[in-house]
Design an enzyme around this catalytic site. Sequence first.
Site, PDB file in Angstrom:
ATOM      1  N   GLY A 251       0.306 -15.647  17.313  1.00  0.00           N
ATOM      2  CA  GLY A 251      -0.509 -14.960  16.324  1.00  0.00           C
ATOM      3  C   GLY A 251      -0.776 -15.676  15.021  1.00  0.00           C
ATOM      4  O   GLY A 251      -1.531 -15.163  14.181  1.00  0.00           O
ATOM      5  N   GLU A 293       4.804 -17.979  20.942  1.00  0.00           N
ATOM      6  CA  GLU A 293       3.711 -18.136  21.910  1.00  0.00           C
ATOM      7  C   GLU A 293       2.379 -18.351  21.213  1.00  0.00           C
ATOM      8  O   GLU A 293       1.501 -17.492  21.287  1.00  0.00           O
ATOM      9  CB  GLU A 293       3.555 -16.857  22.734  1.00  0.00           C
ATOM     10  CG  GLU A 293       4.680 -16.522  23.632  1.00  0.00           C
ATOM     11  CD  GLU A 293       4.565 -15.102  24.146  1.00  0.00           C
ATOM     12  OE1 GLU A 293       5.349 -14.766  25.032  1.00  0.00           O
ATOM     13  OE2 GLU A 293       3.716 -14.333  23.660  1.00  0.00           O
ATOM     14  N   PRO A 294       2.194 -19.444  20.534  1.00  0.00           N
ATOM     15  CA  PRO A 294       0.936 -19.657  19.837  1.00  0.00           C
ATOM     16  C   PRO A 294      -0.180 -20.061  20.798  1.00  0.00           C
ATOM     17  O   PRO A 294       0.048 -20.818  21.733  1.00  0.00           O
ATOM     18  CB  PRO A 294       1.259 -20.825  18.901  1.00  0.00           C
ATOM     19  CG  PRO A 294       2.354 -21.567  19.603  1.00  0.00           C
ATOM     20  CD  PRO A 294       3.160 -20.540  20.358  1.00  0.00           C
ATOM     21  N   GLY A 295      -1.354 -19.541  20.572  1.00  0.00           N
ATOM     22  CA  GLY A 295      -2.521 -19.968  21.333  1.00  0.00           C
ATOM     23  C   GLY A 295      -3.528 -20.561  20.355  1.00  0.00           C
ATOM     24  O   GLY A 295      -3.700 -21.779  20.252  1.00  0.00           O
ATOM     25  N   TYR A 337     -15.998  -9.067  17.242  1.00  0.00           N
ATOM     26  CA  TYR A 337     -15.088  -8.824  16.103  1.00  0.00           C
ATOM     27  C   TYR A 337     -15.744  -8.978  14.743  1.00  0.00           C
ATOM     28  O   TYR A 337     -15.067  -8.823  13.718  1.00  0.00           O
ATOM     29  CB  TYR A 337     -13.922  -9.824  16.114  1.00  0.00           C
ATOM     30  CG  TYR A 337     -13.229 -10.021  17.438  1.00  0.00           C
ATOM     31  CD1 TYR A 337     -12.553  -8.981  18.059  1.00  0.00           C
ATOM     32  CD2 TYR A 337     -13.229 -11.271  18.049  1.00  0.00           C
ATOM     33  CE1 TYR A 337     -11.909  -9.182  19.272  1.00  0.00           C
ATOM     34  CE2 TYR A 337     -12.584 -11.479  19.262  1.00  0.00           C
ATOM     35  CZ  TYR A 337     -11.927 -10.423  19.865  1.00  0.00           C
ATOM     36  OH  TYR A 337     -11.285 -10.625  21.054  1.00  0.00           O
ATOM     37  N   CYS A 364     -30.874 -12.013  25.904  1.00  0.00           N
ATOM     38  CA  CYS A 364     -31.752 -10.861  25.689  1.00  0.00           C
ATOM     39  C   CYS A 364     -30.895  -9.708  25.202  1.00  0.00           C
ATOM     40  O   CYS A 364     -30.553  -8.805  25.969  1.00  0.00           O
ATOM     41  CB  CYS A 364     -32.453 -10.501  26.978  1.00  0.00           C
ATOM     42  SG  CYS A 364     -33.412 -11.872  27.571  1.00  0.00           S
ATOM     43  N   GLU A 365     -30.532  -9.772  23.932  1.00  0.00           N
ATOM     44  CA  GLU A 365     -29.561  -8.822  23.381  1.00  0.00           C
ATOM     45  C   GLU A 365     -29.638  -9.020  21.871  1.00  0.00           C
ATOM     46  O   GLU A 365     -29.376 -10.132  21.387  1.00  0.00           O
ATOM     47  CB  GLU A 365     -28.182  -9.244  23.921  1.00  0.00           C
ATOM     48  CG  GLU A 365     -27.028  -8.454  23.482  1.00  0.00           C
ATOM     49  CD  GLU A 365     -26.700  -7.325  24.464  1.00  0.00           C
ATOM     50  OE1 GLU A 365     -26.964  -7.464  25.667  1.00  0.00           O
ATOM     51  OE2 GLU A 365     -26.191  -6.306  23.994  1.00  0.00           O
TER      52      GLU A 365
HETATM   53  N1  LLP Z   1       1.312 -13.695  23.040  1.00  0.00           N
HETATM   54  C1  LLP Z   1       0.771 -12.526  23.392  1.00  0.00           C
HETATM   55  C2  LLP Z   1       1.577 -11.536  24.076  1.00  0.00           C
HETATM   56  C3  LLP Z   1      -0.579 -12.272  23.086  1.00  0.00           C
HETATM   57  O1  LLP Z   1      -1.107 -11.086  23.430  1.00  0.00           O
HETATM   58  C4  LLP Z   1      -1.353 -13.245  22.423  1.00  0.00           C
HETATM   59  C5  LLP Z   1      -2.760 -13.004  22.113  1.00  0.00           C
HETATM   60  C6  LLP Z   1      -0.748 -14.457  22.096  1.00  0.00           C
HETATM   61  C7  LLP Z   1       0.590 -14.657  22.411  1.00  0.00           C
HETATM   62  C8  LLP Z   1      -1.482 -15.574  21.408  1.00  0.00           C
HETATM   63  O2  LLP Z   1      -1.959 -15.204  20.178  1.00  0.00           O
HETATM   64  P1  LLP Z   1      -2.639 -16.320  19.215  1.00  0.00           P
HETATM   65  O3  LLP Z   1      -1.544 -17.241  18.777  1.00  0.00           O
HETATM   66  O4  LLP Z   1      -3.662 -16.992  20.030  1.00  0.00           O
HETATM   67  O5  LLP Z   1      -3.220 -15.518  18.122  1.00  0.00           O
HETATM   68  N2  LLP Z   1      -9.705 -12.769  21.898  1.00  0.00           N
HETATM   69  C9  LLP Z   1      -9.173 -12.625  20.557  1.00  0.00           C
HETATM   70  C10 LLP Z   1      -7.708 -12.890  20.506  1.00  0.00           C
HETATM   71  C11 LLP Z   1      -6.910 -12.001  21.416  1.00  0.00           C
HETATM   72  C12 LLP Z   1      -5.471 -12.369  21.383  1.00  0.00           C
HETATM   73  C13 LLP Z   1      -4.708 -11.600  22.379  1.00  0.00           C
HETATM   74  N3  LLP Z   1      -3.348 -11.941  22.481  1.00  0.00           N
HETATM   75  C14 LLP Z   1      -9.954 -13.536  19.614  1.00  0.00           C
HETATM   76  O6  LLP Z   1     -10.910 -14.164  20.048  1.00  0.00           O
HETATM   77  O7  LLP Z   1      -9.652 -13.579  18.423  1.00  0.00           O
END
Ligand code: LLP
Length: 435
Positions: A251, A293-295, A337, A364-365
């Site tokens: 997050g 768990e960073p994404g 968002y 088309c939106e």
């Molecule tokens: N762990 C869990 C359990 C999660 O649900 C998520 C993201 C992450 C880790 C990774 O979070 P991050 O570090 O990436 O913020 N589609 C949305 C984001 C949805 C995130 C859902 N869960 C967007 O485009 O902002």
Amino acid sequence: MNDGLIADNLSVKGSGLQFCGQDVAALAKEYGTPLYLMDEDCIRARCRTYREAVKRAFGERGRVLYASKAAAFLHMFRIMQEEGLSVDVVSCGELYTAYKAGFPMENVWFHSSNKTDADIAFGMDLGVGCFIVDNTDELESIDRIAAERQFRQDILLRITPGIDPHTFDAVATGKVDSKFGFGIETGAAEAVTARALELPHVRLVGFHCHVGSQVFDSDVFLRSADILFSYMDRIRAVYGYVADRLDLGGGYGVRYVVSDPALDLAANIAEVGARVKALCERYAYPQPEISFEPGRSIVADAGLTVYTVGTVKRIPDVVNYVSVDGGMTDNIRYALYGASYTVLPASRMDEPAEMNCTVVGRCCESGDIIQPNVLLPESTRRGDLLAVCTTGAYHYSMASNYNRLPRPPIVMLRGGTSTVAVRRETLDDLLRCDA
Ligand code: LLP
């Protein structure tokens, strides 16, 4: 002039934007547009920042899992393996991609708030390290499916700490009313913990929580740790169970526009490390393995999307529309968002950007908007390139084929070279599932 260069992998040479020291116009010419570019050196550097910070804070009892939902394709899993990260997956698709990339399955953790029996069986048969259990139906299914295979499956339970992370509602997951996990306040967490401890074919290895995404307040992770330690202390007192792992989720936020703060990841993780140490002392609790768990914060600002302008429609005194050859199919985040972006006139970087416009896609939106209130040069016209920054996370992974538009390729930039990691879809790819 454009002073909105929000990341240090962006620079300007003459009228052209450079990304990772490479000419964006030349890349657009070679690979076509729309085009996702990714700075592989940046991704690898971010992985190292996380690993080193987690090692400093927790020693060998720390782990970084890349949340692959942010961007999942074979090459990305190979990077994560080379950089020594674990990964989390939320579907058989992500899991299968990790598997085909040769990622070690014991370092894959399986999330999702609604795993089917088929998902569970697939995960077990591939040998995932653990399941993060979100509901009691899933817990019972895991126990039954593991019994059929005569083994004991490691699990973590996803606990909802009841924290509001001050972020967009749609990406907040840790509040009491969340669809994710087991609430502490409602008693659900304790009930499922008791049940997990009774089941013969699951091994409860610890707890997980994830509060939200695009979080800048470091105090969110500190409060999560406080709440989870207090919970674990109570569970130890009542059931004699000591957790071996605590996953604090992902997050950490990133900068999409210059007004977003820049987070110091290493400093934040050090703070969490100090807090965990204090909590272990306070509760006399042996230090669990701590994971993150960073994404987004690993891949977001490694990404840049390049488009070609198709038309500029000026509606006097109302709005100027600049239409590009992609749109909500490759970037749905404004539509979903209201997300902010930095948009750059990649082929007119030396001109004043004084035309206020709305950058729209080709679908088309009417909601197909990439970004309103963008300043571009007055001379912007068909054939120009636009670049949208910070598109490495949740763009390709949320892309669609709406209007039967093929998805763009992903080109990785590393040390002055470029390679295709995901090729552009063809028109025939669009038909591949049609009977
Ligand atoms: N762990 C869990 C359990 C999660 O649900 C998520 C993201 C992450 C880790 C990774 O979070 P991050 O570090 O990436 O913020 N589609 C949305 C984001 C949805 C995130 C859902 N869960 C967007 O485009 O902002």
